[in-house]
Write an enzyme that holds these catalytic residues in place. Structure first.
Site, short mmCIF file in Angstrom:
data_model
loop_
_atom_site.label_atom_id
_atom_site.label_comp_id
_atom_site.label_asym_id
_atom_site.label_seq_id
_atom_site.Cartn_x
_atom_site.Cartn_y
_atom_site.Cartn_z
N GLU A 176 -18.75 29.45 49.96
CA GLU A 176 -19.51 29.20 51.19
C GLU A 176 -18.78 29.64 52.46
O GLU A 176 -18.61 28.85 53.38
CB GLU A 176 -19.90 27.72 51.26
CG GLU A 176 -20.75 27.29 50.07
CD GLU A 176 -21.01 25.79 50.03
OE1 GLU A 176 -20.76 25.10 51.02
OE2 GLU A 176 -21.47 25.31 48.97
N ASN A 222 -18.69 32.44 45.72
CA ASN A 222 -19.81 31.54 45.41
C ASN A 222 -20.50 31.08 46.70
O ASN A 222 -19.83 30.68 47.65
CB ASN A 222 -19.23 30.32 44.66
CG ASN A 222 -20.27 29.44 44.03
OD1 ASN A 222 -21.18 29.94 43.35
ND2 ASN A 222 -20.17 28.14 44.22
N HIS A 263 -29.42 26.19 44.94
CA HIS A 263 -29.92 24.88 45.39
C HIS A 263 -31.26 25.11 46.09
O HIS A 263 -31.29 25.54 47.24
CB HIS A 263 -28.94 24.23 46.37
CG HIS A 263 -27.66 23.80 45.74
ND1 HIS A 263 -27.61 22.78 44.81
CD2 HIS A 263 -26.38 24.23 45.89
CE1 HIS A 263 -26.35 22.61 44.42
NE2 HIS A 263 -25.58 23.48 45.05
N GLU A 294 -25.05 26.59 40.49
CA GLU A 294 -25.28 25.18 40.89
C GLU A 294 -26.77 24.88 41.00
O GLU A 294 -27.23 24.27 41.97
CB GLU A 294 -24.62 24.91 42.25
CG GLU A 294 -23.14 25.25 42.32
CD GLU A 294 -22.49 24.88 43.64
OE1 GLU A 294 -23.10 24.13 44.43
OE2 GLU A 294 -21.36 25.32 43.88
N ASP A 296 -30.25 23.43 41.17
CA ASP A 296 -31.08 22.23 41.15
C ASP A 296 -32.23 22.45 42.12
O ASP A 296 -32.12 23.27 43.04
CB ASP A 296 -30.32 20.92 41.42
CG ASP A 296 -29.56 20.89 42.73
OD1 ASP A 296 -29.79 21.75 43.60
OD2 ASP A 296 -28.73 19.97 42.90
O1 G3I Z 1 -14.77 9.54 45.75
C1 G3I Z 1 -15.34 8.82 46.84
C2 G3I Z 1 -15.38 7.36 46.53
O2 G3I Z 1 -14.05 6.88 46.40
C3 G3I Z 1 -16.12 6.64 47.64
O3 G3I Z 1 -16.27 5.27 47.31
C4 G3I Z 1 -17.51 7.22 47.84
C5 G3I Z 1 -18.25 6.59 49.01
O4 G3I Z 1 -19.17 7.47 49.59
O5 G3I Z 1 -17.36 8.59 48.11
C6 G3I Z 1 -16.75 9.31 47.06
O6 G3I Z 1 -16.68 10.67 47.38
C7 G3I Z 1 -17.89 11.37 47.33
C8 G3I Z 1 -17.73 12.53 46.34
O7 G3I Z 1 -18.87 13.35 46.35
C9 G3I Z 1 -17.48 12.03 44.92
O8 G3I Z 1 -18.55 11.28 44.48
C10 G3I Z 1 -18.21 11.94 48.70
O9 G3I Z 1 -18.51 10.87 49.59
C11 G3I Z 1 -19.38 12.89 48.64
O10 G3I Z 1 -19.54 13.52 49.91
C12 G3I Z 1 -19.12 13.94 47.60
O11 G3I Z 1 -20.25 14.79 47.53
C13 G3I Z 1 -20.09 15.99 46.83
C14 G3I Z 1 -20.31 17.17 47.79
O12 G3I Z 1 -20.21 18.39 47.05
C15 G3I Z 1 -19.31 17.20 48.90
O13 G3I Z 1 -19.65 18.15 49.85
C16 G3I Z 1 -21.13 16.05 45.73
O14 G3I Z 1 -20.85 15.04 44.75
C17 G3I Z 1 -21.11 17.42 45.06
O15 G3I Z 1 -22.21 17.52 44.19
C18 G3I Z 1 -21.23 18.51 46.12
O16 G3I Z 1 -21.16 19.76 45.47
C19 G3I Z 1 -21.30 20.92 46.30
C20 G3I Z 1 -20.48 22.03 45.66
O17 G3I Z 1 -19.17 21.62 45.48
C21 G3I Z 1 -20.54 23.30 46.52
N1 G3I Z 1 -21.89 23.70 46.78
C22 G3I Z 1 -22.77 22.67 47.31
C23 G3I Z 1 -22.75 21.44 46.42
C24 G3I Z 1 -23.71 20.40 46.92
O18 G3I Z 1 -23.34 19.93 48.18
#
Ligand code: G3I
Length: 401
Positions: A176, A222, A263, A294, A296
């Site tokens: 990105e 990517n 997405h 990715e 969905d």
């Molecule tokens: O690990 C912490 C946890 O300790 C805490 O309690 C909780 C509270 O909100 O947050 C947890 O972290 C979260 C993490 O995912 C793990 O679950 C973050 O807040 C959350 O922002 C994070 O989101 C991820 C996101 O990337 C971050 O930008 C999504 O799961 C993940 O699916 C998403 O994946 C991205 C790809 O890497 C790149 N392309 C886009 C895609 C979708 O956004």
């Protein structure tokens, strides 16, 4: 007439091929071995293997290691032939404290994949999001200089790629890097922490450092919203990415592929398979591989949808399935499209509701109770009915006497 030897060889080969096709055609029609198992009983993994295509999913490590949810684990193993870490290979997860690596969860996923004969997509080496606070804070307060930042990026890539060397099929090296047309200014440009601090050269540097650490992994750029080309102008993100990777190739940068995230949302005007296939072709014509990385397809969650009103839910499920299918057909159309990865497979663990504050959902191919949705079956049908052995050459019909 005197034929050149090469022409004679060619003519003989063509005649032999024609003869074998003629004799084979009835054989294919009656050959019991060509009758395949019922596609409706086969997994995504089995059906995609026919095409040499790897069907993957992003994996939530918390769900994978949840003893109370064995179904998650068993579906990851049975339905998919490649896995991607949804979060645990990102920099903030691997090095939450400077100099101290936490390899545990990522190693666990690699071990799971090895045990189940799956390949691993490494996600992600360089991204402006999910980088550790010690790094962003250090740059902000000036305790990490620009030169030091470049060294830290090189060290991160080198350490991570070396740790997983030989275990990763494809690495998302840079993720990105480009803006969207709704950003300001609207002409597409490099964005985010790395471009702001190191300039766009960080992209080429990152690929070179990754290659130096692993000579065999495939190295990908990517991004999202690059499933089809737009008008080719300054606000066309796909064209920006195309020009970027073309230039990287021209400069001898070791980039092997482009990952199109996929997405999508049913509330938008998405693409058909021909548009997506045309985009893949332009990238593969540069000598690059491609992958959907990715996928969905989310929908707006109105009150009626949340209440389960079927006349509101069904069109969304149908539209979502059609979008999965369009991207999968595009991938099947191009022999350099190596893998098709869904970003999680069950609505139970989707990132979409969190991100959209529950305004969007229904993005995955299984529902929250692991019931396969229309999209799952449509993907299986695409895989089954898109070539041999389920689809064979037509059999001519003779007029009846
Ligand atoms: O690990 C912490 C946890 O300790 C805490 O309690 C909780 C509270 O909100 O947050 C947890 O972290 C979260 C993490 O995912 C793990 O679950 C973050 O807040 C959350 O922002 C994070 O989101 C991820 C996101 O990337 C971050 O930008 C999504 O799961 C993940 O699916 C998403 O994946 C991205 C790809 O890497 C790149 N392309 C886009 C895609 C979708 O956004």
């Amino acid at each position: 007439m005197k034929l050149k030897p090469v022409t004679i060889v060619g003519a003989v080969a063509v005649a032999a091929l024609a003869a074998s096709v003629l004799t084979l055609a009835p054989a294919i029609a009656s050959d019991k071995s060509a009758v395949t198992a019922d596609p409706s009983t086969q997994t995504l993994r089995e059906l995609s293997a026919r095409h040499g295509l790897h069907l993957g999913t992003a994996v939530d490590l918390a769900a994978l290691s949840d003893a109370d949810d064995p179904q998650y684990r068993s579906l990851v193993a049975s339905q998919f032939s490649t896995v991607t870490a949804e979060n645990v290979m990102k920099w903030d997860a691997l090095e939450p404290t400077r100099g101290t690596y936490n390899w545990g969860p990522a190693d666990e996923l690699v071990a799971f994949a090895q045990k189940n004969g799956q390949r691993v997509r490494g996600h992600v080496l360089v991204w402006h999001s999910q980088i550790p606070t010690w790094l962003t804070q250090g740059v902000e307060d000036g305790t990490i200089t620009k030169d030091e930042l470049r060294d830290l990026l090189k060290k991160h890539i080198t350490d991570v790629v070396t740790h997983f060397k030989g275990k990763i099929w494809q690495w998302d090296v840079v993720n990105e890097a480009a803006t969207d047309p709704w950003d300001s200014p609207s002409n597409i440009h490099y964005k985010g922490f790395w471009a702001e601090n190191l300039g766009p050269e960080y992209v080429a540097d990152s690929f070179r450092w990754a290659r130096a650490a692993d000579s065999k992994a495939l190295l990908f750029y990517n991004d999202y919203n690059i499933e089809a080309f737009g008008d080719g102008g300054e606000t066309d993100k796909t064209t920006f990415v195309y020009n970027m990777v073309k230039q990287l190739r021209a400069d001898g940068v070791p980039i092997d592929g482009v990952g199109s995230q996929g997405h999508l949302g049913t509330q938008y005007g998405n693409y058909d398979a021909l548009q997506a296939s045309a985009a893949l072709k332009r990238f593969t014509d540069l000598g690059l591989a491609t992958a959907f990385t990715e996928v969905d397809v989310r929908s707006e969650m109105t009150e009626e949808v949340k209440a389960g009103t079927s006349s509101e839910v069904n069109p969304r499920l149908q539209a979502s399935a059609a979008n999965y299918s369009a991207l999968l057909q595009a991938c099947l159309s191009n022999r350099h499209c190596l893998s098709f990865t869904v970003w999680g497979f069950t609505d139970k663990y989707s990132w979409i509701p969190n991100w959209s504050e529950d305004k969007e959902g229904l993005a995955n191919i299984y529902d929250e109770n692991y019931q396969p949705k229309r999209a799952y079956n449509m993907m299986r049908a695409d895989l089954a009915f898109s070539g041999p052995p389920s689809v064979q050459p037509r059999i001519a019909q003779k007029p009846k006497r």
